[in-house]
Scaffold this active site. Sequence first.
Site, PDB file in Angstrom:
ATOM      1  NE  ARG A  32      -1.611  -1.525   3.629  1.00 16.55           N
ATOM      2  CZ  ARG A  32      -1.866  -1.710   4.909  1.00 16.55           C
ATOM      3  NH1 ARG A  32      -3.103  -1.591   5.357  1.00 16.55           N
ATOM      4  NH2 ARG A  32      -0.898  -1.995   5.759  1.00 16.55           N
ATOM      5  CB  VAL A  55      -3.833  -8.038  -0.458  1.00 17.14           C
ATOM      6  CG1 VAL A  55      -2.488  -7.973  -1.154  1.00 17.14           C
ATOM      7  CG2 VAL A  55      -3.681  -8.012   1.063  1.00 17.14           C
ATOM      8  CB  SER A 134       2.902 -17.680  11.164  1.00 20.93           C
ATOM      9  OG  SER A 134       3.366 -17.601  12.502  1.00 20.93           O
ATOM     10  CE1 TYR A 147      -0.106 -13.057  11.772  1.00 21.33           C
ATOM     11  CE2 TYR A 147       0.860 -14.485  13.440  1.00 21.33           C
ATOM     12  CZ  TYR A 147       0.948 -13.825  12.222  1.00 21.33           C
ATOM     13  OH  TYR A 147       2.082 -13.952  11.453  1.00 21.33           O
ATOM     14  CE  LYS A 151       0.458 -15.055   8.721  1.00 22.20           C
ATOM     15  NZ  LYS A 151       0.829 -14.646   7.362  1.00 22.20           N
TER      16      LYS A 151
HETATM   17  P1  NDP Z   1       6.172  -6.238   8.067  1.00 24.88           P
HETATM   18  O1  NDP Z   1       5.131  -5.556   8.901  1.00 24.88           O
HETATM   19  O2  NDP Z   1       7.552  -5.700   8.073  1.00 24.88           O
HETATM   20  O3  NDP Z   1       5.663  -6.366   6.562  1.00 24.88           O
HETATM   21  C1  NDP Z   1       4.311  -6.561   6.249  1.00 24.88           C
HETATM   22  C2  NDP Z   1       4.095  -6.153   4.808  1.00 24.88           C
HETATM   23  O4  NDP Z   1       2.717  -6.415   4.482  1.00 24.88           O
HETATM   24  C3  NDP Z   1       4.339  -4.683   4.580  1.00 24.88           C
HETATM   25  O5  NDP Z   1       5.080  -4.523   3.385  1.00 24.88           O
HETATM   26  C4  NDP Z   1       2.949  -4.099   4.405  1.00 24.88           C
HETATM   27  O6  NDP Z   1       3.017  -3.021   3.474  1.00 24.88           O
HETATM   28  C5  NDP Z   1       2.218  -5.283   3.804  1.00 24.88           C
HETATM   29  N1  NDP Z   1       0.760  -5.204   3.960  1.00 24.88           N
HETATM   30  C6  NDP Z   1       0.059  -5.177   5.119  1.00 24.88           C
HETATM   31  N2  NDP Z   1      -1.251  -5.049   4.843  1.00 24.88           N
HETATM   32  C7  NDP Z   1      -1.366  -4.988   3.491  1.00 24.88           C
HETATM   33  C8  NDP Z   1      -2.452  -4.826   2.594  1.00 24.88           C
HETATM   34  N3  NDP Z   1      -3.716  -4.692   3.037  1.00 24.88           N
HETATM   35  N4  NDP Z   1      -2.209  -4.816   1.256  1.00 24.88           N
HETATM   36  C9  NDP Z   1      -0.948  -4.925   0.801  1.00 24.88           C
HETATM   37  N5  NDP Z   1       0.124  -5.076   1.595  1.00 24.88           N
HETATM   38  C10 NDP Z   1      -0.084  -5.094   2.920  1.00 24.88           C
HETATM   39  O7  NDP Z   1       6.172  -7.767   8.581  1.00 24.88           O
HETATM   40  P2  NDP Z   1       7.034  -9.049   8.177  1.00 24.88           P
HETATM   41  O8  NDP Z   1       7.870  -8.794   7.017  1.00 24.88           O
HETATM   42  O9  NDP Z   1       7.637  -9.541   9.421  1.00 24.88           O
HETATM   43  O10 NDP Z   1       5.844 -10.059   7.812  1.00 24.88           O
HETATM   44  C11 NDP Z   1       5.583 -10.505   6.513  1.00 24.88           C
HETATM   45  C12 NDP Z   1       4.684 -11.728   6.602  1.00 24.88           C
HETATM   46  O11 NDP Z   1       5.318 -12.720   7.387  1.00 24.88           O
HETATM   47  C13 NDP Z   1       3.332 -11.504   7.243  1.00 24.88           C
HETATM   48  O12 NDP Z   1       2.379 -12.265   6.544  1.00 24.88           O
HETATM   49  C14 NDP Z   1       3.502 -12.040   8.654  1.00 24.88           C
HETATM   50  O13 NDP Z   1       2.301 -12.484   9.220  1.00 24.88           O
HETATM   51  C15 NDP Z   1       4.447 -13.183   8.398  1.00 24.88           C
HETATM   52  N6  NDP Z   1       5.252 -13.636   9.524  1.00 24.88           N
HETATM   53  C16 NDP Z   1       6.059 -12.782  10.234  1.00 24.88           C
HETATM   54  C17 NDP Z   1       6.835 -13.256  11.278  1.00 24.88           C
HETATM   55  C18 NDP Z   1       7.709 -12.382  12.105  1.00 24.88           C
HETATM   56  O14 NDP Z   1       8.083 -12.807  13.225  1.00 24.88           O
HETATM   57  N7  NDP Z   1       8.104 -11.209  11.659  1.00 24.88           N
HETATM   58  C19 NDP Z   1       6.847 -14.694  11.605  1.00 24.88           C
HETATM   59  C20 NDP Z   1       5.983 -15.492  10.808  1.00 24.88           C
HETATM   60  C21 NDP Z   1       5.235 -14.985   9.810  1.00 24.88           C
HETATM   61  P3  NDP Z   1       2.097  -1.713   3.478  1.00 24.88           P
HETATM   62  O15 NDP Z   1       1.835  -1.346   4.903  1.00 24.88           O
HETATM   63  O16 NDP Z   1       2.939  -0.721   2.718  1.00 24.88           O
HETATM   64  O17 NDP Z   1       0.875  -2.117   2.722  1.00 24.88           O
HETATM   65  C1  8X3 Z   2       4.687 -14.558  13.827  1.00 19.46           C
HETATM   66  C2  8X3 Z   2       5.188 -15.626  14.737  1.00 19.46           C
HETATM   67  O1  8X3 Z   2       4.888 -16.668  17.019  1.00 19.46           O
HETATM   68  O2  8X3 Z   2       5.172 -14.247  16.896  1.00 19.46           O
HETATM   69  O3  8X3 Z   2       3.925 -15.136  12.837  1.00 19.46           O
HETATM   70  O4  8X3 Z   2       3.094 -15.262  16.251  1.00 19.46           O
HETATM   71  S1  8X3 Z   2       4.534 -15.438  16.290  1.00 19.46           S
END
Ligand code: NDP
Ligand code: 8X3
Length: 256
Positions: A32, A55, A134, A147, A151
């Site tokens: 976004r 999305v 996740s 959440y 997942k």
């Molecule tokens: P970030 O918050 O750094 O990145 C999330 C990304 O998702 C951003 O680029 C954000 O961009 C985008 N996003 C959020 N909502 C929307 C939307 N409605 N439309 C389009 N883009 C969107 O988090 P991470 O990189 O850590 O996480 C990425 C993925 O990995 C997620 O799905 C998260 O659940 C998963 N995950 C993360 C973990 C962690 O510990 N960090 C562990 C396991 C899974 P913008 O706001 O510009 O739209």
């Molecule tokens: C993120 C991992 O364990 O913090 O997806 O929920 S946890």
Amino acid sequence: MNVLITGASSGFGEAMARKFIANGHRVIAAARRADRLDALHMELGANLLPVTMDVTDRASVTQALTRLPIEWTPIDVLVNNAGLALGTEPAQQCSLDEWTTMIDTNAKGLVTVTHAILPDMLARNTGLIINVGSVAGNTAYSGGNVYGATKAFVEQFTRNLRADLVGTGVRATNLAPGLVGGTEFSNVRYRGNDAAAAKVYEGTQALTAEDIAETAYWLATLPPHVNVIQLEVVPTCQGYAGWNIKRNTVTPEQTR
Ligand code: NDP
Ligand code: 8X3
């Protein structure tokens, strides 16, 4: 390869964009925040196409994908990475709006993009869809409620894709990380409370976004006859916590 990455404006998505481009591939970077994508475009150059897309908004997805310049198609790899967690409170204290946002983004958003991209992959009989799940999708923990459920949806949707796609050249993987620091994930989850977000990683050597990008790149460069369906990746300092037993609790029968 042409790689479409959702959520490419920070964290895993941004690291994946860097990794694929460093290895000579082309990345359609969707999110976004256009300013973040433009900065990435400035940095990484002509092999990155910034695409503003929400999305959760079906029209935004359709518009963004139907307007892709022809030279950026076909899409060989789709990384459904956009997602978020909001809050760590127990279910009984949660906001319905936040629950809905997580479902709309992590589950509905992921299927919306997949639905748009899958037909072309099938027509060409090749392609890889990496869904970022996740460990929260298959391990219950207090405060994980919706959440974790989104997942779990990602995991089962990926397995069901595999069931439908068997016999075609299209592959699907649920990439399920554990604790990963250095992204905006926890800052978003704690609603901008950066001190609370930082505490999550205190005293740990968490995974980094680069570790996840490395894994995604490995998945995308496996030979086409190999499909990893489910891949959990955690830091060495993370393991299972097990069941939680509260002792000396009073049941409803005892209060009657
Ligand atoms: P970030 O918050 O750094 O990145 C999330 C990304 O998702 C951003 O680029 C954000 O961009 C985008 N996003 C959020 N909502 C929307 C939307 N409605 N439309 C389009 N883009 C969107 O988090 P991470 O990189 O850590 O996480 C990425 C993925 O990995 C997620 O799905 C998260 O659940 C998963 N995950 C993360 C973990 C962690 O510990 N960090 C562990 C396991 C899974 P913008 O706001 O510009 O739209
Ligand atoms: C993120 C991992 O364990 O913090 O997806 O929920 S946890």
